[in-house]
Design an enzyme around this catalytic site. Structure first.
Site, PDB file in Angstrom:
ATOM      1  N   ASN A  37      64.693  43.513  38.486  1.00 12.91           N
ATOM      2  CA  ASN A  37      65.966  43.004  38.988  1.00 12.91           C
ATOM      3  C   ASN A  37      66.383  43.947  40.112  1.00 12.91           C
ATOM      4  OD1 ASN A  37      68.587  42.224  39.449  1.00 12.91           O
ATOM      5  ND2 ASN A  37      69.372  42.851  37.430  1.00 12.91           N
ATOM      6  N   LYS A  86      68.782  43.707  42.079  1.00 16.15           N
ATOM      7  CA  LYS A  86      70.234  43.744  42.277  1.00 16.15           C
ATOM      8  C   LYS A  86      70.568  43.616  43.778  1.00 16.15           C
ATOM      9  CE  LYS A  86      70.737  46.108  37.943  1.00 16.15           C
ATOM     10  NZ  LYS A  86      71.536  46.943  37.058  1.00 16.15           N
ATOM     11  N   HIS A  92      74.046  38.049  33.614  1.00 19.51           N
ATOM     12  CA  HIS A  92      73.836  39.506  33.651  1.00 19.51           C
ATOM     13  C   HIS A  92      75.167  40.201  33.382  1.00 19.51           C
ATOM     14  CE1 HIS A  92      73.057  43.529  35.161  1.00 19.51           C
ATOM     15  NE2 HIS A  92      71.785  43.274  34.907  1.00 19.51           N
ATOM     16  N   GLU A  94      76.582  42.564  34.757  1.00 21.33           N
ATOM     17  CA  GLU A  94      77.381  42.809  35.962  1.00 21.33           C
ATOM     18  C   GLU A  94      78.116  41.541  36.389  1.00 21.33           C
ATOM     19  OE1 GLU A  94      74.161  44.645  38.136  1.00 21.33           O
ATOM     20  OE2 GLU A  94      74.277  46.292  36.711  1.00 21.33           O
ATOM     21  N   GLU A 109      70.234  43.313  26.886  1.00 21.53           N
ATOM     22  CA  GLU A 109      70.554  44.520  27.659  1.00 21.53           C
ATOM     23  C   GLU A 109      71.852  45.116  27.139  1.00 21.53           C
ATOM     24  OE1 GLU A 109      68.596  44.220  31.813  1.00 21.53           O
ATOM     25  OE2 GLU A 109      70.486  43.146  31.901  1.00 21.53           O
ATOM     26  N   GLY A 145      71.685  51.287  33.805  1.00 22.77           N
ATOM     27  CA  GLY A 145      71.936  52.198  34.918  1.00 22.77           C
ATOM     28  C   GLY A 145      72.498  53.551  34.499  1.00 22.77           C
ATOM     29  N   SER A 183      67.863  50.883  31.554  1.00 22.31           N
ATOM     30  CA  SER A 183      67.162  52.148  31.790  1.00 22.31           C
ATOM     31  C   SER A 183      65.703  52.142  31.332  1.00 22.31           C
ATOM     32  CB  SER A 183      67.930  53.318  31.159  1.00 22.31           C
ATOM     33  OG  SER A 183      69.221  53.424  31.739  1.00 22.31           O
ATOM     34  N   GLY A 207      66.852  49.755  38.152  1.00 21.02           N
ATOM     35  CA  GLY A 207      66.541  50.882  39.031  1.00 21.02           C
ATOM     36  C   GLY A 207      65.056  51.165  39.211  1.00 21.02           C
TER      37      GLY A 207
HETATM   38  P1  PGA Z   1      68.576  49.453  34.829  1.00 20.08           P
HETATM   39  O1  PGA Z   1      69.163  47.953  34.973  1.00 20.08           O
HETATM   40  O2  PGA Z   1      67.119  49.322  34.496  1.00 20.08           O
HETATM   41  O3  PGA Z   1      68.827  50.105  36.139  1.00 20.08           O
HETATM   42  O4  PGA Z   1      69.326  50.098  33.695  1.00 20.08           O
HETATM   43  C1  PGA Z   1      68.750  46.926  34.140  1.00 20.08           C
HETATM   44  C2  PGA Z   1      69.464  45.643  34.488  1.00 20.08           C
HETATM   45  O5  PGA Z   1      70.667  45.704  34.804  1.00 20.08           O
HETATM   46  O6  PGA Z   1      68.875  44.538  34.478  1.00 20.08           O
END
Ligand code: PGA
Length: 250
Positions: free
Chosen positions: A9, A11, A95, A97, A167, A173, A213, A235
Site C-alpha cells: 500500500n 499510500k 483502510h 486512514e 490491521e 506506521g 508495521s 512503509g
Molecule cells: P505500515 O502500514 O506497514 O506502514 O504500518 C500498513 C497499512 O496501513 O496498510
C-alpha cells in the site's frame, strides 16, 4: 490451502514518474515469483502509468479508495467504472486512514464493497481495532461489527471475492506489530465470524492479510501462522529491497 497474497500500500507516496519507475524495478525483481499473489495499491494519478508498466506481469494494481456511484455530480471522487477501465483489478476499502482521517463509516464501506463487486473489482476490506478498543478488550467485537457491516447484502458468491486485511490501528506506521500469535488469534476469530455469516467454505477460502508495521524482520513469523494468508504492507512496500524480501517470505 490458501494462496499467499502480499500487497503493498503505497499510500500518498510517489509521483507518477517515481511510481512508474518503481513498478518497473518491482516487475523485474519479482518476475520469477509464481506461487503467491502480489499487488500494489497506488494513488489514482499513478494508476495509468503503473498499470501500463505492469501489464502482463505477475503484479496486480489496486486503487486505495473509490466512491460507490457509477457516475454523477460527485466532484473529486472516482468511480468503480472509471477504475475498472483504468485497469486496476482490486480496490482497498475501509483502510483505517479512510475511516479515521476521512470519516468513512461502516455503512459507506458496505456501499463501496458492493459497488466494487458489481463493477468487477475485487475488494481488500480493511478492519482493525484502535488501541483503546484493544485495551478495553473490544478487539473481537470491533472486528465482528466491521465484517458484519461490510458484508451486508453480499451473496456467498460475492463474499468469496473479498480479501480481508486485519490491521490493528495501533500497529500501523508505528513500528509496533501484533505478535504473530495475537494476530493469528484475531484472524481465526474473523474466520469464525465468516462461518456464522456464510458457511465453512467462505471461512476456509477467504484470505486474511495482516497489516501494521510488516517488515522483512517479522514477515516469516507472521506467515508461519495458520490463519495469516498474506500481508498489507505500508512503509516497507516503498523500497525495493524490503518489499521484495517480504514477498519472498519463507
Ligand atoms: P505500515 O502500514 O506497514 O506502514 O504500518 C500498513 C497499512 O496501513 O496498510
Amino acid at each position: 490451502m490458501r494462496r499467499p497474497f502480499i500487497a503493498g500500500n503505497w499510500k500518498m507516496y510517489k509521483t507518477p514518474t517515481e511510481a512508474k519507475a518503481f513498478a518497473r524495478e518491482l516487475k523485474n525483481a519479482l518476475a520469477d515469483v509464481k506461487d503467491r499473489d502480489i499487488l500494489v495499491g497506488v494513488s489514482f494519478v499513478n494508476i495509468a502509468g503503473v498499470v501500463e508498466e505492469l501489464k502482463g506481469s505477475n503484479i496486480w494494481v489496486a486503487a486505495q479508495n473509490m466512491y460507490y456511484e457509477k457516475e454523477g455530480a460527485f466532484t473529486g471522487e472516482v468511480s468503480p467504472v472509471q477504475l475498472k477501465e483504468a485497469g486496476v483489478t482490486h480496490v482497498i476499502l475501509g483502510h483505517s486512514e479512510r475511516r479515521h482521517i476521512f470519516g468513512e463509516t461502516d455503512e459507506m464501506i458496505n456501499k463501496k464493497v458492493k459497488a466494487a463487486l458489481e463493477n468487477g473489482l475485487l475488494p481488500i476490506l480493511c478492519i482493525g481495532e484502535l488501541l483503546e478498543e484493544r485495551e478495553k478488550g473490544q478487539t473481537e467485537a470491533v472486528c465482528k461489527r466491521q465484517v458484519e457491516e461490510a458484508y451486508k447484502g453480499l451473496s456467498k458468491e460475492e463474499a468469496l471475492k473479498v480479501t480481508i486485511a486485519y490491521e490493528p490501528v495501533w500497529a500501523i506506521g508505528t513500528g509496533k506489530t501484533a505478535t504473530p500469535e495475537d494476530a493469528n488469534q484475531v484472524h481465526a476469530y474473523v474466520r469464525k465470524v465468516l462461518a456464522e455469516l456464510y458457511d465453512a467454505e467462505v471461512a476456509e477460502k477467504t484470505r486474511i492479510q495482516y497489516g501494521g508495521s510488516v517488515k522483512p524482520e517479522n514477515i516469516d513469523a507472521l506467515m508461519a501462522q495458520e490463519h495469516i494468508d498474506g500481508a498489507l504492507v505500508g512503509g516497507a512496500s516503498l523500497k525495493l529491497d524490503s518489499f521484495t524480501r517480504i514477498v519472498r517470505f519463507q
